[in-house]
Design a protein around this motif. Sequence first.
Motif, PDB file in Angstrom:
ATOM      1  N   GLU A 196      15.931  87.755 -47.064  1.00 39.33           N
ATOM      2  CA  GLU A 196      14.931  87.596 -48.201  1.00 39.33           C
ATOM      3  C   GLU A 196      13.983  86.542 -47.905  1.00 39.33           C
ATOM      4  O   GLU A 196      12.943  86.479 -48.342  1.00 39.33           O
ATOM      5  CB  GLU A 196      15.692  87.933 -49.394  1.00 39.33           C
ATOM      6  CG  GLU A 196      14.499  88.207 -50.629  1.00 39.33           C
ATOM      7  CD  GLU A 196      15.277  88.332 -51.867  1.00 39.33           C
ATOM      8  OE1 GLU A 196      14.652  88.720 -52.848  1.00 39.33           O
ATOM      9  OE2 GLU A 196      16.569  88.067 -51.755  1.00 39.33           O
ATOM     10  N   HIS A 197      14.836  85.500 -47.742  1.00 42.78           N
ATOM     11  CA  HIS A 197      13.993  84.229 -47.868  1.00 42.78           C
ATOM     12  C   HIS A 197      13.173  84.131 -46.774  1.00 42.78           C
ATOM     13  O   HIS A 197      11.989  83.487 -46.888  1.00 42.78           O
ATOM     14  CB  HIS A 197      15.166  82.977 -47.770  1.00 42.78           C
ATOM     15  CG  HIS A 197      14.368  81.785 -47.812  1.00 42.78           C
ATOM     16  ND1 HIS A 197      14.020  80.887 -46.686  1.00 42.78           N
ATOM     17  CD2 HIS A 197      13.926  80.581 -48.763  1.00 42.78           C
ATOM     18  CE1 HIS A 197      13.670  79.903 -46.813  1.00 42.78           C
ATOM     19  NE2 HIS A 197      13.534  79.590 -48.194  1.00 42.78           N
ATOM     20  N   LEU A 219       5.420  84.467 -44.906  1.00 44.82           N
ATOM     21  CA  LEU A 219       4.270  84.937 -45.651  1.00 44.82           C
ATOM     22  C   LEU A 219       3.381  83.700 -46.309  1.00 44.82           C
ATOM     23  O   LEU A 219       2.326  83.722 -46.108  1.00 44.82           O
ATOM     24  CB  LEU A 219       4.371  86.062 -46.854  1.00 44.82           C
ATOM     25  CG  LEU A 219       4.942  87.307 -46.125  1.00 44.82           C
ATOM     26  CD1 LEU A 219       5.269  88.147 -47.359  1.00 44.82           C
ATOM     27  CD2 LEU A 219       3.645  87.901 -45.576  1.00 44.82           C
ATOM     28  N   LEU A 220       4.236  82.670 -46.657  1.00 49.34           N
ATOM     29  CA  LEU A 220       3.635  81.574 -47.452  1.00 49.34           C
ATOM     30  C   LEU A 220       3.440  80.540 -46.425  1.00 49.34           C
ATOM     31  O   LEU A 220       2.367  79.740 -46.780  1.00 49.34           O
ATOM     32  CB  LEU A 220       4.718  81.008 -48.499  1.00 49.34           C
ATOM     33  CG  LEU A 220       4.697  82.085 -49.852  1.00 49.34           C
ATOM     34  CD1 LEU A 220       5.897  81.745 -50.672  1.00 49.34           C
ATOM     35  CD2 LEU A 220       3.359  82.072 -50.370  1.00 49.34           C
ATOM     36  N   ALA A 221       4.316  80.207 -45.388  1.00 53.74           N
ATOM     37  CA  ALA A 221       4.224  78.883 -44.436  1.00 53.74           C
ATOM     38  C   ALA A 221       2.928  78.950 -43.988  1.00 53.74           C
ATOM     39  O   ALA A 221       2.102  77.749 -43.679  1.00 53.74           O
ATOM     40  CB  ALA A 221       5.228  78.927 -43.474  1.00 53.74           C
ATOM     41  N   THR A 249      -1.194  90.895 -48.538  1.00 47.59           N
ATOM     42  CA  THR A 249       0.048  91.281 -47.539  1.00 47.59           C
ATOM     43  C   THR A 249       0.745  92.303 -48.410  1.00 47.59           C
ATOM     44  O   THR A 249       0.164  93.026 -49.267  1.00 47.59           O
ATOM     45  CB  THR A 249       0.864  89.951 -47.692  1.00 47.59           C
ATOM     46  OG1 THR A 249       1.319  89.773 -49.303  1.00 47.59           O
ATOM     47  CG2 THR A 249       0.367  88.795 -47.458  1.00 47.59           C
ATOM     48  N   ASP A 250       1.889  92.629 -47.854  1.00 48.37           N
ATOM     49  CA  ASP A 250       2.652  93.807 -48.508  1.00 48.37           C
ATOM     50  C   ASP A 250       3.478  93.393 -49.631  1.00 48.37           C
ATOM     51  O   ASP A 250       4.295  94.283 -50.195  1.00 48.37           O
ATOM     52  CB  ASP A 250       3.607  94.576 -47.531  1.00 48.37           C
ATOM     53  CG  ASP A 250       4.818  93.435 -47.047  1.00 48.37           C
ATOM     54  OD1 ASP A 250       4.685  92.241 -47.312  1.00 48.37           O
ATOM     55  OD2 ASP A 250       5.447  93.930 -46.208  1.00 48.37           O
ATOM     56  N   LEU A 251       3.178  92.308 -50.271  1.00 46.03           N
ATOM     57  CA  LEU A 251       3.888  91.752 -51.557  1.00 46.03           C
ATOM     58  C   LEU A 251       3.448  92.772 -52.675  1.00 46.03           C
ATOM     59  O   LEU A 251       2.427  92.798 -52.964  1.00 46.03           O
ATOM     60  CB  LEU A 251       3.295  90.520 -52.056  1.00 46.03           C
ATOM     61  CG  LEU A 251       4.357  89.323 -50.884  1.00 46.03           C
ATOM     62  CD1 LEU A 251       3.648  88.008 -51.025  1.00 46.03           C
ATOM     63  CD2 LEU A 251       5.671  89.476 -50.642  1.00 46.03           C
ATOM     64  N   ILE A 308       6.233  84.858 -57.126  1.00 41.87           N
ATOM     65  CA  ILE A 308       5.891  83.712 -56.045  1.00 41.87           C
ATOM     66  C   ILE A 308       4.954  82.648 -56.923  1.00 41.87           C
ATOM     67  O   ILE A 308       4.941  81.578 -56.707  1.00 41.87           O
ATOM     68  CB  ILE A 308       5.178  84.227 -54.985  1.00 41.87           C
ATOM     69  CG1 ILE A 308       6.367  84.819 -54.069  1.00 41.87           C
ATOM     70  CG2 ILE A 308       4.670  83.133 -54.061  1.00 41.87           C
ATOM     71  CD1 ILE A 308       5.762  85.274 -53.075  1.00 41.87           C
ATOM     72  N   GLY A 309       3.886  83.295 -57.866  1.00 35.03           N
ATOM     73  CA  GLY A 309       3.170  82.391 -58.675  1.00 35.03           C
ATOM     74  C   GLY A 309       3.774  81.432 -59.495  1.00 35.03           C
ATOM     75  O   GLY A 309       3.598  80.271 -59.507  1.00 35.03           O
TER      76      GLY A 309
END
Length: 438
Positions: A136-137, A143-145, A257-259, A267-268
């Motif tokens: 999961e991590h 996606l963020l990096a 993205t698929d989020l 995430i925010g």
Amino acid sequence: MDLTPYDDNLRHELAASSGDRPHHEPPAPLPERTPGEAAPLPDPVSLPLTRPVGCPFDPPAELAQLREQRPLSRLHYTDGHVGWLATSHAAVRAIAADTRFSSRYELMHYPLLDGGPGGALPPASVGDLTGIDPPEHTRYRRLLAGRFTVRRMRALTARVEQITAEHLDAMERQGPTVDLVAAYAHPVPALMICELLGVAEADREAFQRHAAAVSEVDATVADQLAAFEALGDFVRELVPAKRARPTDDLLSDLTTTDLSDAELAGIGSFLLAAGLDTTANMLGLGTFALLQHPAQAAALRADPGLADQAVEELMRYLSIAHTGARAALEDVEVDGQLIKAGETVTLAVGAANRDPARFPDPDTLDLHRKATGHLAFGHGIHQCLGQQLARVEMRIAFPALFRRFPALRLAVPPEEVPLRPHMGIYGVHRLPVTWDEA
């Protein structure tokens, strides 16, 4: 309510405010033994919390004694668990990098919290990268990096310069005595989080007000939790707005993205919690440290090119995120000690960053030191995602402050500066400063 790093800090504060803090005895000396004989494990210790009198920037002295005697010591937790305390740079770094140790909150015990058996916190909320493991991590991190590159963060330099200049102008109009935390250390990273998430100009005042209330020294825990809930609502309402009308910001970028909406909001909130309180306290406590080391402040003022090294050294020296934790998923040997599956290891980051085996003369603040390899941003897969933005903010904010106010000094005796000794993020609640004639 969703749990994030802010909530953990509030729990730390609530536990600490009960007045039932353990008394910490210095570690007992190890008994003498014959060569080749295995050293017996001393009785478990409680986590040392009390910093030396008159030395607000130094970790508790008992941590250095433990590090010298045994880099991995048995540690007593308030819920009855007996785990470990890692104090050396090598041990902390090795454990943080080892995926056989978990970051999941529900698997860990906490030496500052009163909790029942089996862990003190529920699982991490959606989007909280700190409290989850691969895979999961890995999905979130990938996606963020790519959106937290050095290039992208440096592109925000002009805005950081503008925001710091505006707040220094406001300080000058308000002065010559201000609370640096309220006037500068807190609003600069708060506004940069607004830039990162794409908060509209009209909403930024309310955003800053809620953000400031989370760590307000006079607020009750209930007040702080209410302020944090308001921030969570703020981010949750921002997500559909970004989907409908994307702009040039991180949150809009992530809508491609698929989020899910819940993941985007989580995430925010995580980025808000991870990037605001930490940088704000580095600016506040870092300024306090430089004012107490005037030769270092003068060196930074005289040489703007020193800013990069200065930030790394201040991060090492202060280590505001002073503890971390991991839970062993299987039996793991570290530094000759067997850590059994299910045992928690508390990582004394402050002690690790003062380890003389890694940093010569570690208790001296030296802005000319090359402090690469410090662990203030963590290590391994959980190393701080927003560290480049934090660096940009500090590399600009510290030199700009001391250039604008060359006569900057404390407006109160050092011992009257209110500290945050029992919170997850160490720092100052307020920092009264002045630049008038003494």
